[in-house]
Design an enzyme around this catalytic site. Structure first.
Site, short mmCIF file in Angstrom:
data_model
loop_
_atom_site.label_atom_id
_atom_site.label_comp_id
_atom_site.label_asym_id
_atom_site.label_seq_id
_atom_site.Cartn_x
_atom_site.Cartn_y
_atom_site.Cartn_z
N GLY A 59 -0.12 6.25 1.56
CA GLY A 59 1.03 5.56 0.96
C GLY A 59 2.20 6.38 1.16
CG ASP A 95 6.67 -4.56 7.65
OD1 ASP A 95 7.35 -3.82 6.91
OD2 ASP A 95 5.59 -4.58 7.43
NE ARG A 130 4.99 -8.95 1.83
CZ ARG A 130 5.47 -7.69 2.64
NH1 ARG A 130 5.24 -7.65 3.96
NH2 ARG A 130 6.39 -6.77 1.94
CE LYS A 146 7.63 0.45 5.90
NZ LYS A 146 7.98 -0.69 6.75
CG ASP A 159 0.81 -8.72 6.72
OD1 ASP A 159 0.26 -9.11 7.82
OD2 ASP A 159 1.09 -7.31 6.55
N GLY A 212 0.96 -1.32 0.03
CA GLY A 212 0.10 -0.06 -0.08
C GLY A 212 0.94 1.20 0.00
NE ARG A 213 4.00 2.18 5.25
CZ ARG A 213 4.33 2.79 6.28
NH1 ARG A 213 4.45 4.07 6.43
NH2 ARG A 213 4.47 2.16 7.44
P1 AMP Z 1 2.50 -2.80 7.92
O1 AMP Z 1 1.50 -2.83 9.21
O2 AMP Z 1 3.41 -1.84 7.57
O3 AMP Z 1 2.79 -4.23 7.87
O4 AMP Z 1 1.32 -2.71 6.69
C1 AMP Z 1 0.31 -3.55 6.73
C2 AMP Z 1 -0.77 -3.09 5.63
O5 AMP Z 1 -0.91 -1.58 5.60
C3 AMP Z 1 0.17 -3.33 4.19
O6 AMP Z 1 -0.64 -3.70 3.13
C4 AMP Z 1 0.71 -1.56 4.05
O7 AMP Z 1 0.96 -1.71 2.59
C5 AMP Z 1 -0.35 -1.10 4.63
N1 AMP Z 1 -0.20 0.29 4.91
C6 AMP Z 1 0.43 0.80 6.10
N2 AMP Z 1 0.61 2.09 5.87
C7 AMP Z 1 0.08 2.62 4.87
C8 AMP Z 1 -0.37 3.92 4.36
N3 AMP Z 1 0.37 5.29 4.98
N4 AMP Z 1 -0.50 4.13 3.16
C9 AMP Z 1 -1.17 2.99 2.65
N5 AMP Z 1 -0.97 1.80 2.94
C10 AMP Z 1 -0.43 1.30 4.18
MG MG Z 2 4.14 -5.27 6.61
#
Ligand code: AMP
Ligand code: MG
Length: 506
Positions: free
Chosen positions: A123, A259, A180, A110, A249, A89-90
């Site tokens: 993002g 992460d 993953r 990222k 994930d 997502g980002r």
């Molecule tokens: P994470 O907690 O970093 O493992 O992210 C979990 C999910 O949320 C993943 O699909 C990320 O890409 C998405 N995500 C986290 N932060 C953002 C953000 N600021 N914008 C868009 N997607 C996000």
């Molecule tokens: Mg993650």
């Protein structure tokens, strides 16, 4: 420019597993951090990464030649609940390079803007958490723990709205791959068996090439992932690392830690330690990590079962389920073995695997459990306790004794330990001075202390990078006794640790 010599198997071999996508443009790229050592390891042409060119590239404004940016699809169980569509997502995978040791490594951004997987998110990433990922990743690497690593952090010159507006940043992350458990879950959920098979073939080619084309490769692959995770989590436990968000994930196929969101290092030993603000039930508490790894592997197993046997063939399906269950059930023993192996080294035992066999395993486990129980009941700092044990191997147990309120209990344990060490020496283990030196190579003095990390990041956000650089240099020498690093070896005040909280994905 050709800073990277890309060879992009994910883009090439897995169409339909990602969305091709471009990073967002940002107003004012500025290179905040560059990892020279990692760049050399990757064999990059750093002349192409100087000053403005490097800043523009690592902020996502210009793409290096050969990059094929894409957002990967994945699903995941988050705190036990299934999300069928997470994905990058980002983040964007730029491509892969072969490093100077012949290993294929992913290069990914990222914080590079919205993608088709962003859902409600912006993002973006902010400077503090991206520098945190640098610090913890480099610390883990220096501790000898498999991890993704940061190649660069670029400021974007824009403000990103969190609870407050914060400086935006993009991290360049290097990984053995970004596959993953959740990648497999995505295609199981889609019900696309052909894609699941292609994904498995890809993962095997990349991480377990010896299994390629072999009958039974599905369960052998599951076992290989389980083995890597058993080892990885054992290494986490042996340095007091709490990942904090072991969602499926966030668990790699490669066995690298990935992460660095709400992760933190434990101070006083307590297996119930949780720092993450959203982990109310303690699901990802320090001591739960092996159990969660097993749970995640069971989710991976579920994605592989349909590849082993058709659901219509009941006997074959039952057989496959039995095999997968055996791997999952074996995980605790696999992990316990890896943990004990590491603990023995930390304890100063150096003799080759002994003739005492299972009895000795049980006895050593009891000795270690008794030590950990002492650290727990007397609230001794985990890192300090283990480190000072090295001194006790060398005849100086006073600094260790000073950490304990009830010294009698410690003394009684030390007697048992010394008896065990004598037996170890008799069986070919080291003598005292060598043992202490070996223990100082296994028990770090310096870990990224939470209060130090927070102070360094707070200064960095104000534009003062000096504390970050000093802390980074310190955590890159975890086993050093150099006096100038003393401040980094100090635990945080207990009151500060009690109130310490970490936050997810910000
Ligand atoms: P994470 O907690 O970093 O493992 O992210 C979990 C999910 O949320 C993943 O699909 C990320 O890409 C998405 N995500 C986290 N932060 C953002 C953000 N600021 N914008 C868009 N997607 C996000
Ligand atoms: Mg993650």
């Amino acid at each position: 420019m050709t800073a990277f010599r890309f060879d992009n198997t994910y883009a090439r071999d897995l169409p339909g597993f990602y969305a091709s996508w471009q990073p967002a443009r940002v107003p004012a790229p500025q290179l905040v951090y560059f990892n020279d050592g990692l760049a050399a390891e990757l064999g990059l042409d750093t002349s192409a990464l100087q000053a403005q060119a490097g800043a523009a590239l690592f902020a996502g404004n210009s793409l290096p030649e050969g990059a094929e940016p894409l957002a990967q699809a994945y699903a995941g169980h988050q705190f036990g609940g299934f999300s069928p569509r997470l994905g990058d997502g980002r983040a964007l995978l730029l491509g892969e390079v072969i490093d100077t040791r012949g290993r294929r490594r992913d290069i990914a951004l990222k914080g590079s803007g919205r993608t088709p997987f962003s859902r409600g998110g912006d993002g973006k990433a902010t400077l503090g958490p991206m520098l945190r990922e640098v610090l913890i990743g480099e610390a883990m690497h220096a501790l000898g723990i498999p991890t993704t690593r940061a190649l660069a952090v670029a400021g974007t010159g824009e403000r990103v709205l969190r609870e407050l507006p914060l400086p935006g940043a993009v991290l360049t992350r290097v990984a053995a791959s970004h596959l993953r458990v959740g990648t497999f879950q995505f295609f199981l959920n889609e019900g696309d068996m052909a894609k699941l098979r292609r994904l498995l073939d890809y993962a095997i080619a990349r991480h377990d090439p010896q299994l390629a084309g072999k009958p039974g490769c599905e369960m052998a692959f599951l076992r290989a992932v389980a083995q890597r995770q058993a080892q990885l989590v054992a290494q986490w436990l042996n340095v007091g690392f709490i990942h904090g968000v072991m969602n499926t994930d966030n668990m790699t196929i490669s066995g690298e830690t990935i992460d660095y969101g709400p992760c933190a290092f434990m101070e006083a030993y307590d297996p119930a330690t949780v720092f993450s603000s959203i982990d109310h039930g303690g699901r990802y508490a320090f001591g739960n990590q092996p159990g969660i790894a097993r749970w995640n592997l069971a989710r991976l197993a579920e994605t592989l079962l349909p590849l082993v046997a058709d659901a219509d063939d009941e006997a074959a399906a039952r057989q496959a389920l039995a095999e997968a269950t055996a791997v999952i059930d074996e995980f605790p023993a696999l992990h316990a073995r890896a943990l004990l192996q590491g603990q023995r080294v930390k304890l100063g035992l150096g003799a080759p695997a002994s003739a005492f066999g299972a009895d000795e395993d049980a006895e050593d486990s009891r000795l270690i459990d008794a030590w950990l129980a002492l650290l727990h009941t007397q609230a001794v700092d985990y890192t300090v306790g283990w480190r000072l044990l090295a001194g006790a191997a060398d005849g100086d147990s006073e600094p260790l004794r000073d950490q304990f309120r009830d010294r009698n209990a410690l003394d009684a344990w030390l007697l048992q330990w010394h008896a065990r060490l004598q037996r170890d020496t008799a069986a070919g283990g080291p003598v005292a001075a060598d043992r202490a030196a070996a223990m100082r190579r296994a028990n770090p003095r310096i870990i990224p202390r939470n209060h130090q990390v927070e102070a360094a990041l707070a200064a960095a956000i104000q534009g003062d990078m000096a504390p970050f650089r000093a802390l980074l240099a310190a955590v890159q020498q975890p086993f050093s006794d150099a006096a100038h690093l003393d401040p980094y070896a100090e635990p945080a005040p207990a009151s500060q640790t009690a109130a310490y909280q970490t936050f997810c994905g910000t």
